[in-house]
Design an enzyme around this catalytic site. Structure first.
Site, PDB file in Angstrom:
ATOM      1  N   ASP A 113       0.669  -1.280  -0.029  1.00 38.49           N
ATOM      2  CA  ASP A 113      -0.117  -0.041  -0.026  1.00 38.49           C
ATOM      3  C   ASP A 113       0.936   1.331   0.068  1.00 38.49           C
ATOM      4  OD1 ASP A 113      -2.062  -1.702   0.194  1.00 38.49           O
ATOM      5  OD2 ASP A 113      -2.882  -0.650   1.781  1.00 38.49           O
TER       6      ASP A 113
ATOM      7  N   HIS B  56       3.302  -2.160   3.252  1.00 39.13           N
ATOM      8  CA  HIS B  56       3.712  -0.917   2.638  1.00 39.13           C
ATOM      9  C   HIS B  56       4.963  -0.826   1.966  1.00 39.13           C
ATOM     10  CE1 HIS B  56       0.455  -0.676   5.667  1.00 39.13           C
ATOM     11  NE2 HIS B  56       0.106   0.405   5.060  1.00 39.13           N
TER      12      HIS B  56
HETATM   13 NI    NI Z   1      -2.810   3.294   3.509  1.00 38.66          NI
END
Ligand code: NI
Length: 581
Positions: A37, A179
């Site tokens: 992400d 992430h």
């Molecule tokens: Ni996010």
């Protein structure tokens, strides 16, 4: 179905056979979807390097601001088969936005991603902070993808912790949340991928995770994982590109697995959802680069891309024939030159250009190919005009059986299998062996009325009918205890030894008293065949293989049959000669 299966199982137990039905679907694999992400960012290229090295496909939930700054990275991501997905323009909590506010922040990213994936591609959405409600779900206009494993990598910022949390919580059907804007997440996740792969996990995109399990993704619904359900529709295999020259151009055919759409380009451009869809073979001018892939969805559910660079078409391999002592070459492209070489008795072996039929003598081997400025070199065609006048495409001087095959064919004992192929490696049946012997014996024709061997499975009018009757009448074959001859059964070496031994007796050769000592597997030879194997060994008709084995139950090839038949004839011919003074 179950009833049938147990019946089959019971039957196979009774018969003592192992019954292996092919599985209806591929064995279920442990599938896992890794998602990244908030990128792309400065570490994303390094992540892509690591994923490529490991053959892993991931899903990237990207923010619009990142996509705008790292366009080349997004292009690479897509090209390498990762799935592009939407994490809003600038990461707001969607529940705080109006319906149209949600729609706008999602649409803005879609529009940008369309520049890579092609207009109208569809993107899964992940709401920032996992924050959504029914209004958000409807405004996003896409399936909402959450996760089942949260590594909390943004919080720990430690590669070892990221790795350990992934290993600890990974499960079949999981969606892992990471992430790629953190360097530690890149390192930690790549290390965990290696371990998870070793534990039998296959990494797939989110879309593939659901497709493989036959599960659907519906707009407005939320998903956190895709649990195993006994189904695996299998990975998508890459298509195959084949080309053939056609009047100065190249005809391209692409094949792929059923149910997929083939996307392709011929101008070297990258593929996406707007690329041409394959509907049938087409022609291209060369040189060109053909790219193709098979897809259920070009964004995240497709095969690897195959690429073929074609500078010019390959010429068609010419066809060679020998007719009335002339070599005739046909069948290649107009405008391609044919080059041929003749080797063998009295031949120079120099390469020549073919323009018209060429006189050729027995004992020649011809090889030829085609090429020119506008055609790549074709395959090489070969044909043999044997010393005894046979034409062969699949038997060549230098092979151990060449001379035997040539003599067996020239003597009419064995015939070719069509189109000048002798098929030396094809197995011989019982009906064939007896037919060869019948021809070799030059026996008086038995005639139709007498062609009744009394075997229950030897019908009238077959190629072997007369031969089997002759062999039975002369005690060369006796058949099986149930009064069958089994003409189409592959003959074993001990059966063949028995038939040849009986034939030699029929021909008046004195009784042979050989031994089986020379064979390391003598104990495997059936009782009924032992005397016959010993006899044909004494006559040097049969020998052991390199390991000294007779291999009594092995089958025989046509090349082996030709060899034994010719050795046998040599023996009989020697016996016919008047004794030396
Ligand atoms: Ni996010």
């Amino acid at each position: 179905m179950k009833k049938l299966l147990s019946l089959v199982l019971a039957l196979s137990m009774v018969l003592g056979v192992i019954c292996m039905a092919p599985p209806a679907v591929a064995a279920e694999k442990k599938l896992i979807a890794i998602t990244y992400d908030d990128g792309p960012g400065p570490y994303t290229e390094r992540l892509l390097d690591g994923l490529k090295k490991r053959g892993v496909k991931a899903t990237f939930f990207m923010v619009g601001t990142g996509v705008a700054s790292y366009g080349k990275t997004v292009e690479r991501m897509y090209r390498e088969g990762h799935q592009l997905a939407n994490h809003t323009w600038n990461h707001p909590s969607l529940t705080s936005l109006s319906w149209s506010g949600v729609q706008s922040t999602v649409q803005r990213v879609n529009t940008l991603l369309d520049k890579v994936a092609g207009k109208g591609a569809d993107y899964l959405v992940r709401p920032p902070y996992g924050s959504y409600n029914s209004s958000v779900a409807s405004a996003a206009g896409a399936p909402l993808i959450l996760w089942s494993v949260d590594t909390r990598d943004w919080q720990y910022r430690n590669a070892t912790t990221v790795k350990n949390r992934m290993l600890q919580d990974a499960h079949d059907g999981a969606i892992l949340l990471l992430h790629d804007i953190h360097s530690t997440s890149v390192d930690g996740s790549l290390a965990a991928i290696d371990t998870l792969k070793a534990r039998g996990y296959e990494f797939v995109t989110v879309r593939e995770l659901f497709r493989r399990r036959g599960a659907s993704l519906v707009n407005g619904q939320t998903y956190t994982q895709c649990k195993p359900n006994g189904k695996d529709l299998g990975a998508i295999t890459a298509p195959k590109i084949s080309t053939v020259a056609e009047s100065g151009k190249l005809r391209v055919t692409i094949t792929a697995q059923m149910g997929t759409t083939i996307y392709y380009s011929t101008d070297g451009s990258d593929l996406n959802g707007q690329s041409k869809k394959y509907t049938g073979s087409f022609t291209v001018s060369t040189p060109c680069t053909i790219r193709a892939c098979a897809a259920y969805n070009m964004n995240g559910s497709r095969s690897d891309i195959v690429e073929e660079k074609v500078t010019k078409p390959t010429a068609v391999t010419p066809t060679l024939r020998i007719e009335n002592d002339m070599l005739v070459v046909t069948g290649t492209n107009a405008g391609a030159n044919i080059y041929y070489t003749v080797t063998g008795e009295g031949q120079t072996g120099e390469q020549q250009v073919y323009t018209a039929p060429v006189p050729i003598a027995p004992g020649s081997t011809v090889s030829a190919y085609a090429e020119s400025d506008s055609y790549l070199t074709s395959g090489t065609a070969k044909i043999v005009y044997s010393p005894l006048g046979n034409v062969f495409r699949d038997v060549f001087p230098g092979q151990w059986y060449f001379e035997y095959v040539d003599r067996a064919a020239a003597g009419g004992i064995m015939q070719g299998m069509g189109n000048n192929n002798f098929e030396p490696a094809t197995q011989v049946t019982r009906g064939q062996i007896v037919t060869f012997l019948y021809r070799a014996s030059a026996a008086e024709a038995v005639g139709d009325e007498a062609a009744d061997s009394s075997f229950s499975d030897v019908e009238q009018g077959k190629y072997y009918t007369e031969a089997v009757a002759w062999a039975n009448k002369n005690d060369i074959v006796t058949g099986y205890a149930d009064n069958t001859f089994r003409p189409d059964r592959k003959i074993t070496r001990q059966e063949m030894a028995s038939i040849f031994s009986r034939y030699m007796k029929y021909k008046g050769t004195p009784e042979q008293s050989g031994t089986l000592e020379s064979y390391t597997d003598a104990g495997d030879i059936a009782d009924w065949a032992q005397a016959d194997v010993a006899a044909v060994t004494a006559l040097s008709l049969f020998k052991g293989d390199a390991k000294g084995e007779f291999r009594p139950t092995a089958t025989s090839t046509r090349a082996e049959a030709a060899t034994v038949l010719i050795r046998m004839q040599e023996l009989l011919d020697a016996g016919d000669e008047p004794p030396a003074e």
